[in-house]
Design a protein around this motif. Structure first.
Motif, PDB file in Angstrom:
ATOM      1  N   ASP A  62      47.192  29.785  39.978  1.00  0.00           N
ATOM      2  CA  ASP A  62      48.755  29.170  38.757  1.00  0.00           C
ATOM      3  C   ASP A  62      49.149  30.585  38.614  1.00  0.00           C
ATOM      4  OD1 ASP A  62      46.685  27.330  38.096  1.00  0.00           O
ATOM      5  OD2 ASP A  62      44.778  28.139  36.419  1.00  0.00           O
ATOM      6  N   ALA A  63      48.335  31.471  39.291  1.00  0.00           N
ATOM      7  CA  ALA A  63      49.837  32.942  39.134  1.00  0.00           C
ATOM      8  C   ALA A  63      50.974  32.873  40.160  1.00  0.00           C
ATOM      9  CB  ALA A  63      48.606  34.278  39.732  1.00  0.00           C
ATOM     10  N   LEU A  64      50.452  31.505  41.005  1.00  0.00           N
ATOM     11  CA  LEU A  64      51.920  31.978  42.496  1.00  0.00           C
ATOM     12  C   LEU A  64      52.567  30.784  41.383  1.00  0.00           C
ATOM     13  CD1 LEU A  64      49.164  31.691  45.227  1.00  0.00           C
ATOM     14  CD2 LEU A  64      50.605  33.160  44.533  1.00  0.00           C
ATOM     15  N   LYS A  65      51.764  29.607  40.369  1.00  0.00           N
ATOM     16  CA  LYS A  65      52.909  29.056  40.270  1.00  0.00           C
ATOM     17  C   LYS A  65      53.818  29.136  38.987  1.00  0.00           C
ATOM     18  CE  LYS A  65      49.660  24.917  40.755  1.00  0.00           C
ATOM     19  NZ  LYS A  65      48.983  23.281  40.073  1.00  0.00           N
ATOM     20  N   GLU A  66      53.251  30.233  38.861  1.00  0.00           N
ATOM     21  CA  GLU A  66      54.290  30.739  37.671  1.00  0.00           C
ATOM     22  C   GLU A  66      54.948  31.572  38.107  1.00  0.00           C
ATOM     23  OE1 GLU A  66      51.416  33.063  35.038  1.00  0.00           O
ATOM     24  OE2 GLU A  66      50.925  30.869  34.026  1.00  0.00           O
ATOM     25  N   GLY A  67      55.624  31.733  39.386  1.00  0.00           N
ATOM     26  CA  GLY A  67      56.544  32.817  40.417  1.00  0.00           C
ATOM     27  C   GLY A  67      55.697  34.083  40.461  1.00  0.00           C
ATOM     28  N   GLN A  68      54.959  34.445  40.668  1.00  0.00           N
ATOM     29  CA  GLN A  68      54.146  35.849  40.622  1.00  0.00           C
ATOM     30  C   GLN A  68      53.906  35.948  42.348  1.00  0.00           C
ATOM     31  OE1 GLN A  68      50.558  37.030  38.866  1.00  0.00           O
ATOM     32  NE2 GLN A  68      50.481  39.349  39.457  1.00  0.00           N
ATOM     33  N   GLY A  69      54.513  36.964  42.331  1.00  0.00           N
ATOM     34  CA  GLY A  69      54.426  37.737  43.823  1.00  0.00           C
ATOM     35  C   GLY A  69      52.841  37.441  43.860  1.00  0.00           C
ATOM     36  N   PHE A  70      53.384  36.822  45.393  1.00  0.00           N
ATOM     37  CA  PHE A  70      51.573  36.491  45.764  1.00  0.00           C
ATOM     38  C   PHE A  70      50.832  37.637  46.372  1.00  0.00           C
ATOM     39  CE2 PHE A  70      48.918  35.833  49.822  1.00  0.00           C
ATOM     40  CZ  PHE A  70      47.709  35.310  49.097  1.00  0.00           C
ATOM     41  N   ALA A  71      50.723  38.461  46.843  1.00  0.00           N
ATOM     42  CA  ALA A  71      50.403  39.951  46.520  1.00  0.00           C
ATOM     43  C   ALA A  71      50.162  40.556  45.454  1.00  0.00           C
ATOM     44  CB  ALA A  71      50.711  41.224  47.809  1.00  0.00           C
ATOM     45  N   ALA A  72      50.678  40.732  44.836  1.00  0.00           N
ATOM     46  CA  ALA A  72      50.032  41.105  42.958  1.00  0.00           C
ATOM     47  C   ALA A  72      49.282  40.054  41.775  1.00  0.00           C
ATOM     48  CB  ALA A  72      51.324  41.280  42.503  1.00  0.00           C
TER      49      ALA A  72
ATOM     50  N   THR B 193      41.618  39.711  42.083  1.00  0.00           N
ATOM     51  CA  THR B 193      40.643  40.194  42.654  1.00  0.00           C
ATOM     52  C   THR B 193      39.932  41.390  41.707  1.00  0.00           C
ATOM     53  OG1 THR B 193      41.216  39.892  44.812  1.00  0.00           O
ATOM     54  CG2 THR B 193      39.768  41.410  44.944  1.00  0.00           C
ATOM     55  N   THR B 194      40.424  42.327  41.248  1.00  0.00           N
ATOM     56  CA  THR B 194      40.460  43.249  40.834  1.00  0.00           C
ATOM     57  C   THR B 194      39.687  42.622  38.855  1.00  0.00           C
ATOM     58  OG1 THR B 194      42.511  44.583  40.739  1.00  0.00           O
ATOM     59  CG2 THR B 194      40.761  44.988  38.912  1.00  0.00           C
ATOM     60  N   GLU B 195      40.519  41.762  38.701  1.00  0.00           N
ATOM     61  CA  GLU B 195      39.528  40.794  37.422  1.00  0.00           C
ATOM     62  C   GLU B 195      37.931  40.427  37.775  1.00  0.00           C
ATOM     63  OE1 GLU B 195      40.600  37.568  33.799  1.00  0.00           O
ATOM     64  OE2 GLU B 195      41.847  38.136  35.434  1.00  0.00           O
ATOM     65  N   PHE B 196      38.600  38.965  38.674  1.00  0.00           N
ATOM     66  CA  PHE B 196      37.345  38.565  39.051  1.00  0.00           C
ATOM     67  C   PHE B 196      35.966  39.289  39.534  1.00  0.00           C
ATOM     68  CE2 PHE B 196      40.128  35.208  37.977  1.00  0.00           C
ATOM     69  CZ  PHE B 196      39.680  34.087  37.570  1.00  0.00           C
ATOM     70  N   MET B 197      36.111  40.642  40.331  1.00  0.00           N
ATOM     71  CA  MET B 197      35.310  40.846  41.191  1.00  0.00           C
ATOM     72  C   MET B 197      34.350  41.938  39.818  1.00  0.00           C
ATOM     73  SD  MET B 197      34.623  41.362  43.980  1.00  0.00           S
ATOM     74  CE  MET B 197      33.462  42.671  43.955  1.00  0.00           C
TER      75      MET B 197
ATOM     76  N   PHE C 108      38.408  32.191  40.256  1.00  0.00           N
ATOM     77  CA  PHE C 108      39.326  32.803  40.830  1.00  0.00           C
ATOM     78  C   PHE C 108      40.292  32.436  42.067  1.00  0.00           C
ATOM     79  CE2 PHE C 108      40.232  34.710  45.333  1.00  0.00           C
ATOM     80  CZ  PHE C 108      41.073  35.907  45.286  1.00  0.00           C
ATOM     81  N   GLU C 109      40.225  30.818  42.688  1.00  0.00           N
ATOM     82  CA  GLU C 109      40.935  30.481  43.145  1.00  0.00           C
ATOM     83  C   GLU C 109      41.657  29.641  41.964  1.00  0.00           C
ATOM     84  OE1 GLU C 109      38.468  27.267  45.207  1.00  0.00           O
ATOM     85  OE2 GLU C 109      37.612  28.844  46.549  1.00  0.00           O
ATOM     86  N   LYS C 110      41.745  29.206  41.277  1.00  0.00           N
ATOM     87  CA  LYS C 110      42.266  28.599  40.042  1.00  0.00           C
ATOM     88  C   LYS C 110      43.155  29.490  39.739  1.00  0.00           C
ATOM     89  CE  LYS C 110      42.146  25.471  35.886  1.00  0.00           C
ATOM     90  NZ  LYS C 110      43.215  26.168  35.130  1.00  0.00           N
ATOM     91  N   ALA C 111      42.544  30.455  38.927  1.00  0.00           N
ATOM     92  CA  ALA C 111      43.666  31.887  38.386  1.00  0.00           C
ATOM     93  C   ALA C 111      44.405  32.109  39.407  1.00  0.00           C
ATOM     94  CB  ALA C 111      43.053  33.004  38.356  1.00  0.00           C
ATOM     95  N   LEU C 112      44.442  32.311  40.660  1.00  0.00           N
ATOM     96  CA  LEU C 112      45.306  32.801  41.678  1.00  0.00           C
ATOM     97  C   LEU C 112      46.385  31.870  41.948  1.00  0.00           C
ATOM     98  CD1 LEU C 112      46.516  34.499  44.362  1.00  0.00           C
ATOM     99  CD2 LEU C 112      44.369  33.305  45.711  1.00  0.00           C
TER     100      LEU C 112
END
Length: 833
Positions: free
Chosen positions: A428-438, A444-448, A422-426
């Protein structure tokens, strides 16, 4: 615990003998004393295991196990018991055979009961560790004819606990019904079949006081009797056709009479002792034993067996079925548990789960548990249902306790590895420019969902364990990490724009404060407003990805604005702390440079007073600018006017105010939080400033005066007119006699050379007296050198008509003389110093 340490007195014997023992009593005592030394007695640790009333000495047994270190033996131990009629020499046989120290009957006191209950001791010198039990004799008059319950209980206990059972019997009793313990054996065999599974106990019949009848003739009769007893015993369906050899390994030995053939008896006992060495090895006396209890569990096993036997006194009650089921099902359960513990698949699975997540963990472990429980069900199917089910539940509980740590480890691996992913995926998503909240919401949904799938894969079918607590912990871990990353990102974002603001404000504000003027603070306010507005706009755009609530966003922006204001205030305070240095620097710059920023040369024409006033006014302006912080539009004050009227033009201020405006610690209309330099401090700084700049002004004035003196060598005009009128006659005399002109010209050249060589102007620059003293030391050497040079020049051919050449020669000579004079003076001065 009851322990006896004594020297055996005499053997127990039931055969009537009429001969006297007095003739060899001393030799017997001596022999026995040598055999049972104190060391061996201490090593035996004989203990009363079961009292005559059936009380089990639990503490004594535990202490015995500790003393002989039985718990350290594992499975490498053997248990030997002896049973037989009362006063048949059982204790004597054990003492000679195993070097124990059981109490023996004293023949002088009559034949009576010696051993009460069951005694236990260690056999010294035999490997593996061998434990021997001395049972109370059967058919004793003390208990009576009808009290045979303890005989049966102790016999059954011996068969249940021991690997080897010695049945002590007289040779002349073979073939008899009662004396050969046939009823007891019949009862014991019957109960053994119902209570215990085949465990291959060795029954060693010891024939005492062997007669002339050969053992080869006695043994078949004895074996035939035992087989008849076995065949006559009612057997359960499971052992309907089970042969005697499946339960018992029957052996027969014969010993000579201890009283009549002592030496032969001892030799036979010594040979018999050798059979007990390595008894548990394959082919040994106890080599075929089954279901052996580990030494560490011997105490508990013995207690439970005696408890079951004790609670079923007549051994014929229906409760035997429950007891059989209890004992055997527990044995089966322990066996299956041990088998599971040593199962290679389980060990590999347990070892693997220690370090990493194991795919298919739940299915693999459920399969192993199912096989173990199924095997138990198969072997325990013919036992009492309630007992079998209870033991099955106990086995299942033990297995669950065994595998639960592995299951918990598995859940922990799932939690930690999923959290790491989860930490790695989050990230990576932030590095790609995705908004933090989204990004946080999607991850969270995916890893739960992934966590739930992996927990389902780890479920053990036989266990009803809830992974809800681990799931809650995982959810809290996700929230904690999201909050941590969010705080970190916000901190980085804030630090980025704070850095931009510092870079945009720090240098420009410093430059504006250094060039202090009336427009300084308006310019600083404008700069602060522009840069703050720009940074806040970009910062608000960057915060949109965090989906903050309005209040939190306003708080963050407010902190950034306050930070920008703090930069300006901090820089102003920093400059205010070194205001004196800045004032002197500005004064020096203005005082020493003209309007074109060129260094001033004090020729005497400059107005030093006006220049000083201008430089001081500019420095005072710097002081007034740094005296207070004026970042708000409403920040208006009269600090500058007050300083000018008080410090520069005090005469203008006296008519308006009687009190000194600088004799205060606060400024009017300026709050203390915005005050950097108080009025009192301003006065002190100005006084110090004036003192420290006076030297610069004095130097400028001195330079002007020196310039004036250096540039004014001619006498006054009136002196020139007087010289012309009064010296007219002398002038006419010179015109009439040109030789005087030549002498005057040559004298002029010589004096000019002396002036230059002696540097008269320079010598008198430091004062008249130092100049006169210095010239007095240099005058004669310089004149001497000058005349010597002129003499040398006179020796060369000279054109007497060429006065210019003479003047040039004179000048050259004078220069050389001066240089030599200076060198000599310098050298002499160094030498004197």
């Amino acid at each position: 615990m009851y322990t006896y340490h004594h020297t055996p007195t005499f053997q127990e014997h039931s055969c009537p003998r009429s001969h006297s023992v007095s003739s060899f009593n001393k030799s017997i005592i001596k022999s026995e004393l040598q055999l049972f030394s104190m060391d061996k007695e201490a090593e035996c640790c004989s203990t009363h295991l079961i009292e005559g009333d059936g009380t089990f000495n639990r503490d004594g047994l535990d202490n015995f196990i500790k003393q002989v270190k039985l718990g350290e033996c594992g499975l490498s131990y053997a248990v030997v018991a002896i049973m037989g009629p009362q006063s048949s020499g059982k204790s004597t046989l054990l003492n000679h055979l195993f070097y124990t120290n059981f109490r023996e009957m004293d023949a002088y006191r009559g034949r009576s009961q010696t051993t009460k209950g069951i005694w236990i001791a260690k056999c010294p010198g035999i490997e593996p560790c061998t434990i021997v039990m001395d049972l109370e004799g059967t058919d004793g008059r003390e208990r009576g004819e009808d009290d045979t319950a303890f005989e049966k209980q102790s016999a059954l206990f011996a068969l249940a606990v021991s690997d080897i059972v010695l049945i002590n019997m007289w040779c002349h009793d073979i073939g008899r019904e009662q004396a050969a313990n046939k009823p007891l054996l019949k009862t014991v065999f019957q109960v053994m079949l119902r209570l215990f599974s085949p465990r291959k106990t060795t029954l060693m019949f010891v024939i005492r006081d062997k007669t002339r009848t050969p053992l080869e003739n006695l043994e078949p009769v004895l074996r035939e009797d035992i087989q008849k007893i076995w065949d006559s015993v009612p057997k359960p369906e499971a052992h309907k056709h089970t042969p005697l050899s499946e339960f018992f390994n029957v052996q027969v030995v014969a010993l000579s009479s201890y009283e009549e053939k002592e030496e032969q008896f001892k030799e036979q006992v010594s040979d018999l002792r050798q059979k007990f060495f390595h008894s548990i090895a394959p082919g040994g006396l106890a080599g075929d034993r089954r279901g052996v209890v580990p030494a560490s569990g011997f105490s508990f096993s013995a207690q439970q067996i005696w408890k079951v036997i004790k609670e079923n006194k007549d051994l014929d009650l229906p409760a035997h079925k429950v007891m059989v089921a209890t004992v055997r099902c527990e044995e089966i359960a322990n066996e299956k548990y041990s088998s599971f513990v040593m199962n290679e698949d389980w060990l590999e699975l347990e070892e693997a789960v220690q370090s990493h997540l194991v795919p298919g963990f739940g299915k693999k472990l459920s399969s192993l548990l199912y096989n173990c429980l199924s095997s138990y069900d198969e072997e325990a199917t013919y036992f009492e249902d309630s007992v079998r089910s209870a033991k099955r539940r106990q086995l299942e509980d033990k297995l669950m306790q065994l595998v639960q740590p592995a299951y918990q480890l598995m859940l922990e691996h799932i939690r930690s590895e999923t959290l790491e992913s989860f930490e790695k995926a989050l990230n990576d998503a932030l590095k790609e420019g995705q908004g933090f909240a989204a990004a946080a919401r999607d991850c969270t949904t995916e890893f739960m969902r992934l966590f739930d799938e992996q927990c389902q894969d780890a479920v053990i079918k036989q266990a009803n364990w809830d992974s809800g607590k681990v799931r809650d912990k995982f959810s809290r871990d996700l929230d904690s990490h999201i909050a941590e990353v969010r705080a970190s990102k916000l901190s980085e974002l804030t630090a980025l724009y704070e850095s931009k603001l510092k870079e945009a404000l720090y240098g420009p504000v410093e430059a504006l404060l250094e060039g202090a003027s009336d427009d300084t603070w308006p310019a600083i306010r404008k700069l602060l407003h522009q840069e703050t507005k720009k940074a806040v706009s970009e910062f608000s755009s960057a915060l949109s990805g965090f989906e903050m609530d309005e209040q939190e966003e306003e708080t963050s922006i407010s902190k950034l604005e306050n930070y920008a204001r703090g930069i300006v205030e901090g820089k102003t305070r920093e400059e205010a702390a070194k205001v004196l240095y800045r004032m002197k620097e500005r004064f020096t710059s203005i005082f020493n440079h003209d309007n074109d920023s060129m260094p001033r040369v004090w020729t005497g024409k400059e107005d030093i007073r006006a220049i000083t006033k201008t430089a001081r006014s500019s420095s005072l302006k710097l002081l007034s600018v740094l005296a207070a912080i004026r970042l708000d539009e409403e920040d208006t004050d009269k600090i500058g006017d007050t300083l000018v009227l008080t410090l520069v033009d005090p005469k203008k201020g006296t008519s308006k105010s009687i009190t000194d405006p600088l004799a205060s610690s606060t400024w009017e209309e300026v709050p203390p939080t915005k005050t950097l330099i108080t009025p009192v401090q301003c006065r002190s700084l100005w006084s110090q400033f004036q003192r420290e700049t006076e030297y610069t002004i004095t130097q400028a004035i001195a330079s002007q005066e020196a310039n004036k003196r250096n540039n004014n060598w001619l006498p006054p005009p009136w002196a020139i007119a007087a010289m012309a009128i009064l010296g007219f006659n002398e002038f006419m005399t010179l015109l009439r006699n040109p030789l005087w002109l030549l002498i005057i010209f040559v004298s002029y050249l010589l004096l000019k050379a002396l002036w230059v060589q002696l540097d008269i102007a320079g010598e008198f620059r430091n004062g008249a007296l130092p100049g006169i003293l210095s010239l007095s030391t240099k005058f004669l050497p310089t004149v001497t050198n000058l005349l010597r040079k002129l003499a040398e020049e006179g020796q060369t051919p000279v054109n007497t008509g060429n006065h210019a050449h003479l003047a040039q020669s004179t000048s050259t000579a004078s220069s050389e003389v001066t240089m030599e004079n200076e060198m000599e003076y310098t050298s002499s001065s160094k030498h004197q110093n």
